[in-house]
Design a protein around this motif. Structure first.
Motif, PDB file in Angstrom:
ATOM      1  N   GLU A   7       0.831  -1.207   0.000  1.00 54.23           N
ATOM      2  CA  GLU A   7       0.000   0.000   0.000  1.00 54.23           C
ATOM      3  C   GLU A   7       0.867   1.259   0.000  1.00 54.23           C
ATOM      4  N   GLN A   8       2.013   1.211   0.682  1.00 54.87           N
ATOM      5  CA  GLN A   8       2.934   2.351   0.667  1.00 54.87           C
ATOM      6  C   GLN A   8       3.479   2.585  -0.747  1.00 54.87           C
ATOM      7  N   ARG A  13       3.217   5.635  -5.887  1.00 53.95           N
ATOM      8  CA  ARG A  13       2.882   5.718  -7.316  1.00 53.95           C
ATOM      9  C   ARG A  13       1.829   6.804  -7.566  1.00 53.95           C
ATOM     10  N   ARG A  14       0.818   6.860  -6.701  1.00 55.66           N
ATOM     11  CA  ARG A  14      -0.236   7.883  -6.875  1.00 55.66           C
ATOM     12  C   ARG A  14       0.336   9.290  -6.732  1.00 55.66           C
ATOM     13  N   GLU A  15       1.273   9.470  -5.817  1.00 58.83           N
ATOM     14  CA  GLU A  15       1.915  10.773  -5.657  1.00 58.83           C
ATOM     15  C   GLU A  15       2.735  11.127  -6.904  1.00 58.83           C
ATOM     16  N   VAL A 156       2.796  16.157   1.148  1.00 56.58           N
ATOM     17  CA  VAL A 156       2.300  14.886   0.636  1.00 56.58           C
ATOM     18  C   VAL A 156       0.786  14.901   0.799  1.00 56.58           C
ATOM     19  N   ALA A 157       0.073  14.262  -0.100  1.00 57.34           N
ATOM     20  CA  ALA A 157      -1.395  14.249  -0.098  1.00 57.34           C
ATOM     21  C   ALA A 157      -1.928  13.457   1.089  1.00 57.34           C
ATOM     22  N   PRO A 158      -3.236  13.535   1.328  1.00 53.80           N
ATOM     23  CA  PRO A 158      -3.825  12.664   2.354  1.00 53.80           C
ATOM     24  C   PRO A 158      -3.481  11.201   2.063  1.00 53.80           C
ATOM     25  N   PHE A 159      -3.220  10.442   3.088  1.00 53.19           N
ATOM     26  CA  PHE A 159      -2.679   9.114   2.923  1.00 53.19           C
ATOM     27  C   PHE A 159      -3.676   8.066   2.447  1.00 53.19           C
TER      28      PHE A 159
END
Length: 167
Positions: A7-8, A13-15, A156-159
């Motif tokens: 998940e990390q 990847r999404r970031e 960094v965006a919301p996790f």
């Protein structure tokens, strides 16, 4: 749900995708000094995941030219952006097939190449990949700033699903 380490990686990847959202074709090929262009970086990260999680982990050969085009130590180039995004999507989708199977025990195991265990455990390979993404994510963000891009995403965006979870 996948293992928290996986998940990390997915969060990272999404970031990476969020950092490159709105990137123009022209800007994808700009090089500053010795920095590689962003299209190369996309392929470079795909090359790492391809080597670790597709080839080593599953014995599958896809995107065989990636390593030569933008693997570690390859000469600077400006590969086609669409080709690099296509490669990245194919590689990460195939990598996810393996990553979705991982358990805490499996993360401690070493993948094998030609009968020899690789130096790092699977968990360490995932960590290396995450750190590698963040290195290049910052580099891409800096390139975009040097290009004069405004209103870039804040890090960094919301996790979401990537919050701390005990094993």
């Amino acid at each position: 749900m996948a293992h928290p380490m996986v998940e990390q990686l997915r969060f990272t990847r999404r970031e990476f995708l969020r950092c490159l959202d709105g990137l123009s074709l022209q800007d994808a090929y700009v090089r500053h000094g010795q920095m590689n262009c962003i299209s190369w970086t996309i392929g470079h990260l795909a090359s790492q995941e391809n080597g670790y999680f597709v080839y080593l982990a599953q014995g599958i050969r896809i995107q065989p030219d990636l390593r030569e085009i933008c693997g570690y130590g390859s000469p600077p180039s400006s590969p086609k952006l669409d080709d690099m995004w296509s490669a990245w999507r194919e590689v990460t989708a195939n990598a996810d097939v393996f990553l979705d199977t991982l358990t805490t025990e499996a993360l401690q195991e070493r993948l094998e190449h030609r009968g020899q265990a690789v130096a790092d455990s699977t968990g360490t390979l995932i960590q290396r990949t995450i750190y590698h993404y963040w290195y290049h994510l910052g580099e891409c963000h800096a390139i975009r700033q040097m290009l004069g891009h405004r209103d870039l995403p804040q890090f960094v965006a919301p996790f979401g699903d990537a919050v701390y979870a005990p094993h």
